[in-house]
Design a protein around this motif. Structure first.
Motif, short mmCIF file in Angstrom:
data_model
loop_
_atom_site.label_atom_id
_atom_site.label_comp_id
_atom_site.label_asym_id
_atom_site.label_seq_id
_atom_site.Cartn_x
_atom_site.Cartn_y
_atom_site.Cartn_z
N THR A 205 -1.66 -12.89 -4.73
CA THR A 205 -0.92 -13.26 -4.74
C THR A 205 0.17 -12.75 -5.26
O THR A 205 0.13 -11.94 -6.63
N GLN A 206 1.43 -13.53 -4.96
CA GLN A 206 2.86 -13.56 -6.33
C GLN A 206 2.34 -13.82 -7.81
O GLN A 206 2.90 -12.77 -8.35
N GLU A 207 1.64 -14.98 -7.96
CA GLU A 207 1.11 -14.94 -9.50
C GLU A 207 0.20 -13.53 -9.70
O GLU A 207 0.76 -13.39 -10.30
N ASP A 208 -0.55 -12.75 -8.74
CA ASP A 208 -0.94 -11.97 -9.56
C ASP A 208 -0.22 -11.03 -9.74
O ASP A 208 -0.23 -9.58 -11.05
N VAL A 209 0.86 -10.93 -8.79
CA VAL A 209 1.84 -9.34 -9.36
C VAL A 209 2.55 -9.44 -9.81
O VAL A 209 3.28 -8.31 -10.72
N GLN B 46 4.47 -9.90 -14.96
CA GLN B 46 4.64 -9.65 -15.89
C GLN B 46 6.16 -9.62 -15.02
O GLN B 46 6.33 -9.44 -13.87
N PRO B 47 7.33 -9.64 -15.25
CA PRO B 47 8.77 -8.14 -15.06
C PRO B 47 8.28 -7.68 -14.20
O PRO B 47 7.88 -6.23 -14.56
N ALA B 48 8.35 -7.26 -12.87
CA ALA B 48 8.03 -6.92 -12.59
C ALA B 48 9.63 -6.35 -10.74
O ALA B 48 10.14 -6.84 -10.98
N LEU B 49 10.02 -5.11 -10.46
CA LEU B 49 10.58 -4.19 -9.70
C LEU B 49 10.34 -3.97 -8.57
O LEU B 49 9.06 -3.23 -8.11
N ILE B 50 10.65 -4.70 -6.76
CA ILE B 50 9.96 -5.08 -5.87
C ILE B 50 10.33 -4.46 -5.21
O ILE B 50 11.95 -3.90 -4.80
#
Length: 208
Positions: free
Chosen positions: A62-66, A69-73
């Protein structure tokens, strides 16, 4: 004398403008205001949200797993002939620049072509670009929901009979900076260079 008055007036106007900007920034309560280079109609809260996808190992995330930490999607597809590899490589380069500066940002690649982009296909693609890049796929419905959350666009192009496996997908090309406690905070157009992207991301991370 007139020239002196004009210079003085310009200086006063400049100081007033700075004062108004500082006041507006402070009043808005947006601690990221000095970092933002884009604007979203309705505010940053209009972009991002819950999603359920499948990672490179086949695990449901889910979005919580992904976004732990700071993420660049980025939304793209591995069979893209030019744009996606360039954008994903640029994102990977920005993340590497940030690594060297002591910042940790997770590069994330969400496919918009789940028919061809299996977890194994994504693993080959992302591992080549950056060791920490995460590839995500899912059912067409899951991909559509994630795309809708981030207000992206994609559309499979028609093919000739007999060439059904060889098709292109039109899609938007923004990259999205997300933070664990904030969600979406900024997007980047594809014309930005890796160094400038890294500078902007670092600004957001320092302002947390």
């Amino acid at each position: 004398m007139t020239r002196i008055y004009a210079i003085a007036a310009a200086a006063v106007i400049g100081l007033l403008s700075i004062g108004i900007w500082v006041f507006t920034t402070s009043a808005s309560g947006d601690r990221f205001a000095q970092c933002r280079a884009s604007a979203v109609a309705g505010g940053a809260g209009q972009i991002g949200g819950p999603f359920t996808l499948v990672d490179e190992t086949g695990a449901t995330v889910t979005q919580e797993d992904v976004i732990d930490q700071p993420a660049l999607i980025y939304f793209g597809y591995t069979y893209c002939p030019d744009i996606c590899p360039y954008d994903a490589a640029r994102n990977a380069e920005a993340v590497s620049i940030l690594d060297d500066r002591g910042y940790s940002v997770k590069p994330v690649f969400i496919t918009i072509d789940p028919e061809r982009d299996t977890p194994e296909q994504l693993a080959d693609f992302t591992d080549y670009l950056h060791p920490r890049m995460v590839g995500l796929t899912g059912t067409p419905e899951q991909i559509a929901a994630a795309s809708k959350a981030y207000r992206t666009y994609y559309r499979k192009q028609p093919t000739e009979v007999g060439d059904e496996d060889y098709y292109l997908v039109d899609h938007s090309t923004f990259s999205y900076l997300t933070l664990p406690d904030e969600g979406f905070v900024e997007y980047f157009r594809r014309d930005i260079e890796a160094e400038d992207m890294a500078d902007t991301i670092a600004c957001f991370l320092d302002a947390r």
